[in-house]
Design an enzyme around this catalytic site. Structure first.
Site, PDB file in Angstrom:
ATOM      1  N   GLU A 152      -6.251 -19.576  16.010  1.00  0.00           N
ATOM      2  CA  GLU A 152      -5.361 -19.020  17.042  1.00  0.00           C
ATOM      3  C   GLU A 152      -3.888 -19.221  16.663  1.00  0.00           C
ATOM      4  OE1 GLU A 152      -8.072 -19.031  21.063  1.00  0.00           O
ATOM      5  OE2 GLU A 152      -6.670 -20.711  20.811  1.00  0.00           O
ATOM      6  N   GLU A 262     -14.250 -16.054  19.596  1.00  0.00           N
ATOM      7  CA  GLU A 262     -14.398 -16.992  20.707  1.00  0.00           C
ATOM      8  C   GLU A 262     -14.498 -16.203  22.004  1.00  0.00           C
ATOM      9  OE1 GLU A 262     -11.584 -20.146  21.128  1.00  0.00           O
ATOM     10  OE2 GLU A 262     -11.333 -20.427  18.961  1.00  0.00           O
TER      11      GLU A 262
END
Length: 350
Positions: A152, A262
């Site tokens: 991320e 995710e």
């Protein structure tokens, strides 16, 4: 202009249409050490990796920390987990956090002993690290399918040198990390991924890739996959239609395969901090709702050219059922009995 497709008009998928039907079970060994024994749908104790593969999961994501104080998620930990994953017949996706602890948009702390003042030194340290990780897996006869250079990283990686105040540094780091993977002794070169959060937000994705590639220090040929996180409970704008538009634009603009790496759906969410997206509001908070959500998400990913897969984040982390969200329980395991929920069977149909 690219127009989002109407979700209701998407074709029904054939069985197992996605290349990667995955789950992140990074905490498995920690949970087992805490005394948790997972049970299959028949109520029988069984290794979690076997339960998952028997219900259609074919790839496992593992987070890797560099030098954590207690050994959690370090290289040795991940070798133990990966040996079990490979023995069960699933592929391995390493999510390199490039930190000694959690790395996400709010924190990308450089590992202890790595440079925080000289970018050339740091790029070599990163190259040698990704090279060593892949070679160590090769020495243990473990094949790696995917390696993510960071986790991320919309706010950068390896702070402070890799902050978004200097995209050229970010580009140099990604290039260096990628080439450590490419130069490794893995029998087949793993696919290299860049992973950002907020996969539904095309403007965020576009700005990052446009800016980092414009530096010239990261080449399009340095990486293969664009990974995104997609959580429906952090922003009411995170609709499936927004995700579809974003993934479609990412693939068409950069000619890369895309993966949702995710995601979660709750079985219990009595007091959500944010409103759920409008095109998901009818889905119940239950095991049946998890199945419906993942089926709809699979339709979106499969509807994108080179949309390769979905990974459910930590479906069996019984000691952390909220998984960092305001929802009480996002697991595919009953927190009282440690038995998997019926929703685990959805992977067979994705």
């Amino acid at each position: 202009m690219i127009y989002p497709l109407l979700l209701s008009a998407l074709p029904l998928l054939s069985s197992a249409a996605l290349t990667y039907r995955g789950a992140d079970i990074s905490s498995l060994l920690i949970e087992e050490d805490a005394g948790i024994s997972y049970k299959n749908l028949n109520g029988e104790t069984q290794a979690l990796e076997d339960i998952l593969v028997n219900n259609g999961v074919n790839s496992i994501r593992q987070r890797v920390w560099v030098d954590p104080s207690d050994g959690s998620y370090d290289l040795d930990y991940n070798l133990k987990l990966a040996k079990r994953v490979q023995a069960a017949g699933m592929s391995i996706y390493l999510d390199l956090h490039l930190s000694d602890t959690w790395a996400d948009p709010s924190d990308q702390t450089t590992p202890t002993g790595w440079s925080t003042t000289d970018i050339d030194t740091l790029t070599w340290q990163l190259y040698n690290y990704t090279l060593d990780v892949c070679n160590t897996f090769a020495e243990n006869d473990i094949d790696i399918e995917i390696v993510s250079i960071g986790n991320e990283i919309s706010s950068g990686l390896l702070w402070p040198l890799g902050k978004t105040s200097n995209y050229d540094n970010i580009a140099k780091l990604l290039h260096s990390g990628a080439w450590g993977v490419k130069d490794s002794n893995q029998a087949t070169t793993p696919k290299i991924m860049i992973h950002l959060d907020n996969g539904w937000d095309w403007e965020e994705q576009e700005y990052f890739y446009k800016t980092v590639l414009a530096t010239g220090s990261l080449l399009s040929t340095d990486f293969d996959l664009m990974g995104v996180s997609y959580y429906p409970f952090y922003n009411s704008e995170a609709t499936l239609s927004a995700l579809q538009t974003s993934l479609t634009n990412m693939q068409s603009n950069y000619d890369k395969s895309v993966v949702v790496v995710e995601t979660n759906w709750p079985v219990s969410c009595p007091d959500p901090e944010y409103s759920f997206p409008s095109d998901l509001s009818s889905i119940p908070f239950s095991a049946a709702g998890q199945e419906e959500f993942l089926e709809k998400l699979a339709e979106v990913v499969e509807g994108v050219t080179d949309g390769l897969g979905i990974y459910y984040w930590e479906p069996a982390w019984v000691d952390n059922a909220a998984l960092g969200s305001s929802c009480a329980d996002n697991l595919m395991v009953d927190i009282d009995t440690d038995e998997v929920l019926e929703s685990v069977t959805v992977f067979e149909d994705l």
